[in-house]
Design a protein around this motif. Structure first.
Motif, PDB file in Angstrom:
ATOM      1  N   HIS A   1       4.489  37.935   5.100  1.00 37.99           N
ATOM      2  CA  HIS A   1       3.242  37.188   4.891  1.00 37.99           C
ATOM      3  C   HIS A   1       3.375  35.727   5.323  1.00 37.99           C
ATOM      4  O   HIS A   1       2.532  34.897   4.988  1.00 37.99           O
ATOM      5  CB  HIS A   1       2.832  37.246   3.415  1.00 37.99           C
ATOM      6  CG  HIS A   1       2.596  38.639   2.916  1.00 37.99           C
ATOM      7  ND1 HIS A   1       2.870  39.019   1.620  1.00 37.99           N
ATOM      8  CD2 HIS A   1       2.136  39.735   3.553  1.00 37.99           C
ATOM      9  CE1 HIS A   1       2.586  40.299   1.466  1.00 37.99           C
ATOM     10  NE2 HIS A   1       2.133  40.757   2.625  1.00 37.99           N
ATOM     11  N   GLY A   2       4.446  35.411   6.044  1.00 36.02           N
ATOM     12  CA  GLY A   2       4.706  34.013   6.386  1.00 36.02           C
ATOM     13  C   GLY A   2       3.757  33.467   7.437  1.00 36.02           C
ATOM     14  O   GLY A   2       3.331  34.160   8.355  1.00 36.02           O
ATOM     15  N   ARG A   3       3.407  32.172   7.264  1.00 34.19           N
ATOM     16  CA  ARG A   3       2.655  31.437   8.286  1.00 34.19           C
ATOM     17  C   ARG A   3       3.602  30.415   8.895  1.00 34.19           C
ATOM     18  O   ARG A   3       4.310  29.709   8.167  1.00 34.19           O
ATOM     19  CB  ARG A   3       1.453  30.704   7.699  1.00 34.19           C
ATOM     20  CG  ARG A   3       0.244  31.571   7.379  1.00 34.19           C
ATOM     21  CD  ARG A   3       0.423  32.458   6.177  1.00 34.19           C
ATOM     22  NE  ARG A   3      -0.826  32.637   5.437  1.00 34.19           N
ATOM     23  CZ  ARG A   3      -0.928  33.362   4.355  1.00 34.19           C
ATOM     24  NH1 ARG A   3       0.135  33.998   3.873  1.00 34.19           N
ATOM     25  NH2 ARG A   3      -2.088  33.467   3.732  1.00 34.19           N
ATOM     26  N   GLU A   4       3.597  30.329  10.217  1.00 29.65           N
ATOM     27  CA  GLU A   4       4.458  29.360  10.899  1.00 29.65           C
ATOM     28  C   GLU A   4       3.744  28.018  10.988  1.00 29.65           C
ATOM     29  O   GLU A   4       2.680  27.912  11.609  1.00 29.65           O
ATOM     30  CB  GLU A   4       4.824  29.859  12.294  1.00 29.65           C
ATOM     31  CG  GLU A   4       5.806  31.010  12.300  1.00 29.65           C
ATOM     32  CD  GLU A   4       6.322  31.298  13.700  1.00 29.65           C
ATOM     33  OE1 GLU A   4       5.579  31.051  14.677  1.00 29.65           O
ATOM     34  OE2 GLU A   4       7.473  31.747  13.822  1.00 29.65           O
ATOM     35  N   LEU A   5       4.342  27.006  10.393  1.00 30.74           N
ATOM     36  CA  LEU A   5       3.748  25.670  10.343  1.00 30.74           C
ATOM     37  C   LEU A   5       4.719  24.661  10.938  1.00 30.74           C
ATOM     38  O   LEU A   5       5.870  24.973  11.247  1.00 30.74           O
ATOM     39  CB  LEU A   5       3.414  25.297   8.900  1.00 30.74           C
ATOM     40  CG  LEU A   5       2.559  26.300   8.110  1.00 30.74           C
ATOM     41  CD1 LEU A   5       2.470  25.885   6.654  1.00 30.74           C
ATOM     42  CD2 LEU A   5       1.175  26.425   8.733  1.00 30.74           C
ATOM     43  N   SER A   6       4.237  23.435  11.054  1.00 30.92           N
ATOM     44  CA  SER A   6       5.069  22.342  11.566  1.00 30.92           C
ATOM     45  C   SER A   6       4.777  21.083  10.765  1.00 30.92           C
ATOM     46  O   SER A   6       3.610  20.725  10.562  1.00 30.92           O
ATOM     47  CB  SER A   6       4.769  22.098  13.050  1.00 30.92           C
ATOM     48  OG  SER A   6       5.334  20.874  13.482  1.00 30.92           O
ATOM     49  N   VAL A   7       5.831  20.445  10.288  1.00 31.08           N
ATOM     50  CA  VAL A   7       5.729  19.117   9.662  1.00 31.08           C
ATOM     51  C   VAL A   7       6.721  18.219  10.384  1.00 31.08           C
ATOM     52  O   VAL A   7       7.894  18.566  10.514  1.00 31.08           O
ATOM     53  CB  VAL A   7       6.055  19.160   8.160  1.00 31.08           C
ATOM     54  CG1 VAL A   7       5.999  17.744   7.575  1.00 31.08           C
ATOM     55  CG2 VAL A   7       5.088  20.069   7.424  1.00 31.08           C
ATOM     56  N   ARG A   8       6.243  17.098  10.878  1.00 29.52           N
ATOM     57  CA  ARG A   8       7.150  16.198  11.582  1.00 29.52           C
ATOM     58  C   ARG A   8       6.826  14.750  11.271  1.00 29.52           C
ATOM     59  O   ARG A   8       5.730  14.430  10.796  1.00 29.52           O
ATOM     60  CB  ARG A   8       7.101  16.441  13.092  1.00 29.52           C
ATOM     61  CG  ARG A   8       5.831  16.011  13.780  1.00 29.52           C
ATOM     62  CD  ARG A   8       5.873  16.338  15.273  1.00 29.52           C
ATOM     63  NE  ARG A   8       4.684  15.863  15.969  1.00 29.52           N
ATOM     64  CZ  ARG A   8       4.582  14.681  16.562  1.00 29.52           C
ATOM     65  NH1 ARG A   8       5.602  13.838  16.531  1.00 29.52           N
ATOM     66  NH2 ARG A   8       3.477  14.326  17.178  1.00 29.52           N
ATOM     67  N   VAL A   9       7.793  13.899  11.555  1.00 32.69           N
ATOM     68  CA  VAL A   9       7.630  12.453  11.419  1.00 32.69           C
ATOM     69  C   VAL A   9       7.924  11.826  12.773  1.00 32.69           C
ATOM     70  O   VAL A   9       8.891  12.202  13.441  1.00 32.69           O
ATOM     71  CB  VAL A   9       8.595  11.875  10.365  1.00 32.69           C
ATOM     72  CG1 VAL A   9       8.525  10.349  10.356  1.00 32.69           C
ATOM     73  CG2 VAL A   9       8.290  12.420   8.987  1.00 32.69           C
ATOM     74  N   ALA A  10       7.079  10.882  13.175  1.00 29.14           N
ATOM     75  CA  ALA A  10       7.341  10.075  14.362  1.00 29.14           C
ATOM     76  C   ALA A  10       7.110   8.620  13.986  1.00 29.14           C
ATOM     77  O   ALA A  10       6.204   8.315  13.201  1.00 29.14           O
ATOM     78  CB  ALA A  10       6.444  10.488  15.522  1.00 29.14           C
ATOM     79  N   THR A  11       7.922   7.746  14.540  1.00 28.71           N
ATOM     80  CA  THR A  11       7.788   6.310  14.244  1.00 28.71           C
ATOM     81  C   THR A  11       6.930   5.658  15.311  1.00 28.71           C
ATOM     82  O   THR A  11       7.339   5.542  16.470  1.00 28.71           O
ATOM     83  CB  THR A  11       9.158   5.633  14.168  1.00 28.71           C
ATOM     84  OG1 THR A  11       9.932   6.268  13.141  1.00 28.71           O
ATOM     85  CG2 THR A  11       9.013   4.158  13.840  1.00 28.71           C
ATOM     86  N   ASP A  12       5.732   5.249  14.932  1.00 24.14           N
ATOM     87  CA  ASP A  12       4.831   4.568  15.853  1.00 24.14           C
ATOM     88  C   ASP A  12       5.380   3.165  16.138  1.00 24.14           C
ATOM     89  O   ASP A  12       5.847   2.477  15.213  1.00 24.14           O
ATOM     90  CB  ASP A  12       3.437   4.474  15.234  1.00 24.14           C
ATOM     91  CG  ASP A  12       2.414   3.879  16.176  1.00 24.14           C
ATOM     92  OD1 ASP A  12       1.880   4.628  16.997  1.00 24.14           O
ATOM     93  OD2 ASP A  12       2.170   2.662  16.090  1.00 24.14           O
ATOM     94  N   PRO A  13       5.349   2.706  17.401  1.00 19.89           N
ATOM     95  CA  PRO A  13       5.938   1.390  17.719  1.00 19.89           C
ATOM     96  C   PRO A  13       5.227   0.223  17.053  1.00 19.89           C
ATOM     97  O   PRO A  13       5.803  -0.865  16.946  1.00 19.89           O
ATOM     98  CB  PRO A  13       5.808   1.311  19.249  1.00 19.89           C
ATOM     99  CG  PRO A  13       4.749   2.288  19.616  1.00 19.89           C
ATOM    100  CD  PRO A  13       4.836   3.390  18.602  1.00 19.89           C
TER     101      PRO A  13
END
Length: 892
Positions: free
Chosen positions: A590-602
């Protein structure tokens, strides 16, 4: 209300000198002096130029030292090479404010020159506006020291702009529209006076009801955010900014030598602060005109009245495109409208009254619509006709609009209404916009402003910020070890360890350098398994086929190991093959594939992105963004406003995922980037979420050159989080306690503490019963701007439901070097030394932040507080505003 601000004498001066004033054609001094002469001359203004005895009929002075009055503001409209000499003259004469108009680009564009004059001004006690400022207007006092020839009309819009051309366009629009200005300020290149300081001034200005800004770049983003956040709590802030496209970004970067950030992150910042952004100048002007009417909708349900089916349908399209909800008229409203019109009329919204509808009919229907509780505002879409093109139409609509607190926008579908019609709309203060699109967008911005106010009132669940960092010590050891090895991309094993220190679960895995090691690891972990490449010089494993899934046997593992090694050799011969990670294969039907990420804006720092993950994410790349640090309501909104949100509930026979677990993961990643400045990027993709929780299948962390421990101000963040650096256990007469910074999730514990206060304690601190404190006030006590305030609380030394027993806070206004304190201690702990403990921490924090004085207002008769103040060396004086108060102050 009296305006108190250090820049008051600059923006509301009593006497002005224009150095370089002239009557020579094309001279910058001529432009400024013409503006002065075209103003109302309600203040003293002096031209200064040794080449003239008179300019027109006005005497001209040869130098600043000869002027007969003390000057509040000197406007320098001379070549840039003369500026330093003139600043020295201003220093001798005690002139506190100087405005530098556009000069020689070769010099004003030189950062070293700008730094030199700014440093001199700072040491001389001069506030410097510009260089390259196009000037200032204050219509209510007749002040116009600017390049714009005509003084704007008086109104409630405070305009701040980094572009003279954009300002000229807005002033031209306003001359024909139902709005005027409290102040118009061109900030220039901000060598000294910043956007943030001007926003502060406008926020405190009683004549300003709306703050309007056009900006091209942010030179001081953290101060800007803090100022806008504070201003929005008092009045709307509407902003116009270009650079959504890459071409505009490159233009601004090359012209202003400033970094360009992600515009989606900029949007997230404005939304967090509560401000409104417009994308086009015509939309900006229209929105200001609508906000200037002073009426805001409770929600976003719009009624549209039109005098033709064609424009009604165009209005409906515009409303849909703007994301506005069309109101549904109540049964009673429909009945009353039908009694006015043909009973057989089909009542829909937009409502077409017909091209022959009389002005009286429009006014009567408008009255009925505005009285409907299911309607929050109205747009009247009028095509020019013999029935509508009269001043009487305007007056009747205006009379109906005046009776309601709801906004009414007139959409006159013509580029050029007759002059008498436009004047009639202006006199009635009715917003007059010339396209359905502008009307719909302006109303959308009104309703968004109300939504953002409501968003600020959301309370985090108690304890949701308490467990975000499980083991910071372990996390920092992982980072320091990687830095010693000069690793900028954290190896997978250390990445898993870092995530685990924040309570983020990954699947069991082991590193293998040979096929035999891989087989043994798979046997220990249990089949099925995944093999994932580990190699220096390869950023994305999948680019070289470095991931092989669902291996069920030992033979398959050994074969796959060699296959990965050969792929690297063939496709990336310069890469250094190190081995593979053997990982348990996720078994989540029953898994959903997700994405959580961090990016440093200049420009704006760490931002958190949420979207679809895995292969789905490659096809469906929409992402939602929030700036760290997050609270529980913000983390939830990050998830719910993404299109993937509909698949997170019960979906196609699958149970809903554990959304609380997903929210906790987002909060933990937020805490990671707050507490470890060295973390530049984080990617958890795919992240598998199902009814049993969330698991990181693949993750990556990129490091930067910053340390693993934040400084006291968390200067790597745009928004300062609640500090963990000040937490300490303390021994008191009441036992072991903990003192720490207040957090947003302390709302419920703080509310409980206030409910336990006696009436006397409540009155001494709040001048009313604490039970009368509203939720809004308590939210403001907990969701503070840590750049402006510091709050320390004393709680039970327990991680399980600790209660608050004492609170101390200081407020530090950006325009002052004095901090104001306030403390309250629960009655049963008032003789346990809590007051002294809190005051000591508050004094130390005020001192650390460069405050010169700390002071507080104490009711006469509060003997316990008076004794504490005396023991700590405070001096008391009568409060000039309240005879029942004493002001206690301490020089730090």
């Amino acid at each position: 209300m009296e305006l108190t601000h250090s820049l008051k004498s600059a923006f509301i001066p009593h006497a002005v000198a224009v150095v370089g004033a002239s009557d020579r054609s094309q001279s910058r001094g001529t432009y400024v002096w013409n503006g002065v002469m075209n103003g109302k001359r309600a203040l003293e203004a002096y031209p200064v130029n040794p080449k003239y005895k008179y300019i027109g009929v006005v005497p001209c002075w040869s130098s600043l030292s000869e002027l007969p009055a003390a000057i509040d503001l000197a406007v320098i409209a001379t070549p840039a090479h003369t500026v330093m000499g003139l600043l020295k003259e201003c220093q001798k004469l005690g002139i506190a404010n100087v405005l530098l108009t556009p000069g020689n680009d070769a010099l004003t564009g030189d950062r070293h020159w700008r730094s030199e004059i700014a440093e001199f001004a700072r040491k001389a006690g001069i506030r410097l506006i510009g260089p390259d400022s196009m000037g200032i207007m204050r219509p209510s006092i007749g002040l116009n020291v600017s390049y714009w020839p005509q003084l704007a009309e008086t109104g409630n819009v405070g305009l701040l702009s980094q572009s003279g051309a954009v300002t000229a366009t807005i002033l031209d629009y306003a001359s024909r529209a139902a709005m005027g200005f409290s102040t118009v300020i061109s900030s220039g290149l901000e060598s000294d006076v910043t956007l943030a300081e001007i926003v502060e001034f406008l926020a405190n200005d009683p004549e300003t009801g709306i703050i309007a800004m056009h900006i091209e770049t942010l030179r001081h983003p953290r101060a800007f955010y803090s100022a806008v956040r504070a201003a929005v709590r008092r009045k709307p802030v509407v902003l116009l900014k270009a650079s959504r496209g890459s071409s505009a970004g490159r233009l601004i970067a090359s012209r202003l030598a400033a970094p360009v950030g992600d515009e989606a992150v900029f949007d997230a910042m404005l939304e967090r602060a509560g401000a409104i952004r417009c994308e086009r100048i015509e939309e900006f002007c229209a929105t200001l005109e609508v906000f200037a009417s002073g009426k805001n909708p409770r929600q976003g349900r719009l009624a549209v009245l039109a005098n033709g089916l064609g424009f009604a349908s165009l209005s409906a399209d515009a409303v849909d495109a703007a994301g506005v909800t069309l109101a549904e008229f109540s049964i009673e409203t429909q009945r009353k409208i039908k009694s006015l019109l043909n009973p057989a009329t089909t009542l829909t919204n937009p409502l077409t009254l017909g091209s022959d509808a009389a002005p009286e009919t429009f006014a009567q229907v408008l009255n009925l619509v505005l009285a409907d509780n299911q309607v929050d505002g109205a747009v009247i879409s009028l095509a020019p006709s013999a029935m509508t093109q009269t001043p009487r139409t305007v007056q009747l609509i205006a009379d109906a609009a005046d009776k309601s607190f709801k906004p009414v926008i007139v959409n006159w579908v013509s580029d050029a209404p007759e002059a008498d019609m436009r004047l009639a709309f202006k006199r009635c203060r009715l917003p007059l916009l010339n396209t359905p699109d502008l009307a719909a967008r302006a109303f959308k911005h009104l309703s968004d402003y109300e939504y953002l106010k409501e968003r600020r009132m959301r309370v985090p669940k108690e304890g949701t910020q308490a467990e975000n960092a499980r083991d910071l010590t372990v996390a920092r050891v992982v980072i320091e070890e990687a830095k010693l090895k000069k690793e900028h991309i954290l190896p997978e094993e250390q990445t898993v360890q870092l995530l685990a220190s924040f309570g983020i679960k990954s699947l069991p895995s082991a590193f293998a350098t040979t096929s035999e090691d891989a087989v043994n690891a798979a046997r220990r972990i249990g089949f099925p398994v995944v093999l994932k490449l580990s190699a220096d010089g390869i950023a994305h494993k999948t680019d070289v086929g470095g991931v092989i899934l669902n291996l069920l046997t030992e033979k398959a593992v050994a074969t796959s190991f060699e296959e990965i090694r050969q792929r690297v050799k063939k496709l990336a011969p310069m890469a250094l093959f190190k081995g593979v990670f053997v990982q348990k294969m996720a078994e989540t039907p029953h898994g959903r594939e997700l994405s959580v990420r961090v990016a440093t804006d200049p420009v704006l720092g760490p931002a958190i992105y949420f979207g679809a993950g895995g292969r789905t994410g490659e096809l469906f790349d929409t992402q939602t963004i929030e700036l760290a640090p997050l609270t529980e309501p913000l983390a939830k909104e990050l998830l719910t406003k993404h299109p993937m949100a509909q698949a997170l509930g019960v979906f196609r026979g699958m149970p809903a995922i554990d959304q609380d677990a997903l929210v906790r993961l987002v909060l933990r990643i937020s805490r990671m980037v707050c507490e470890i400045p060295a973390v530049a990027e984080v990617s958890v993709n795919p992240l598998i979420a199902d009814e049993n929780g969330v698991t990181a299948l693949d993750s990556a962390v990129t490091l930067n050159s910053k340390p693993s421990v934040p400084d006291a101000d968390y200067s790597h963040m745009l928004i300062a989080p609640s500090s963990t650096l000040c937490e300490e256990d303390i021994t008191t007469k009441a036992g072991l306690m903990r003192i720490r910074s207040i957090r947003a999730d302390d709302f419920e514990p703080l509310k409980r503490m206030y409910s336990r206060l006696s009436q006397k304690t409540s009155y001494m601190r709040f001048h009313k019963d604490a039970k009368e404190l509203t939720d809004v006030e308590i939210i403001d006590f907990t969701q503070i701007d840590h750049d402006r305030e510091a709050a320390r609380i004393i709680v039970d030394n327990s991680s399980v439901g600790p209660e608050i027993h004492g609170v101390g806070r200081i407020f530090m206004h950006p325009d002052s070097d004095t901090a104001e304190f306030g403390i309250v201690v629960e009655d049963q702990y008032q003789r346990a030394g809590f007051g002294a403990l809190l005051m000591q921490r508050l004094e130390n924090e005020a001192r650390r932040r460069g405050m010169k004085t700390i002071e507080g207002y104490v009711l006469k008769g509060n003997d316990a507080m008076a004794g504490l103040m005396s023991r700590r060396g405070y001096r008391a004086k009568d409060c000039p505003e309240d005879a029942n108060m004493l002001v206690y102050s301490l020089t730090l």
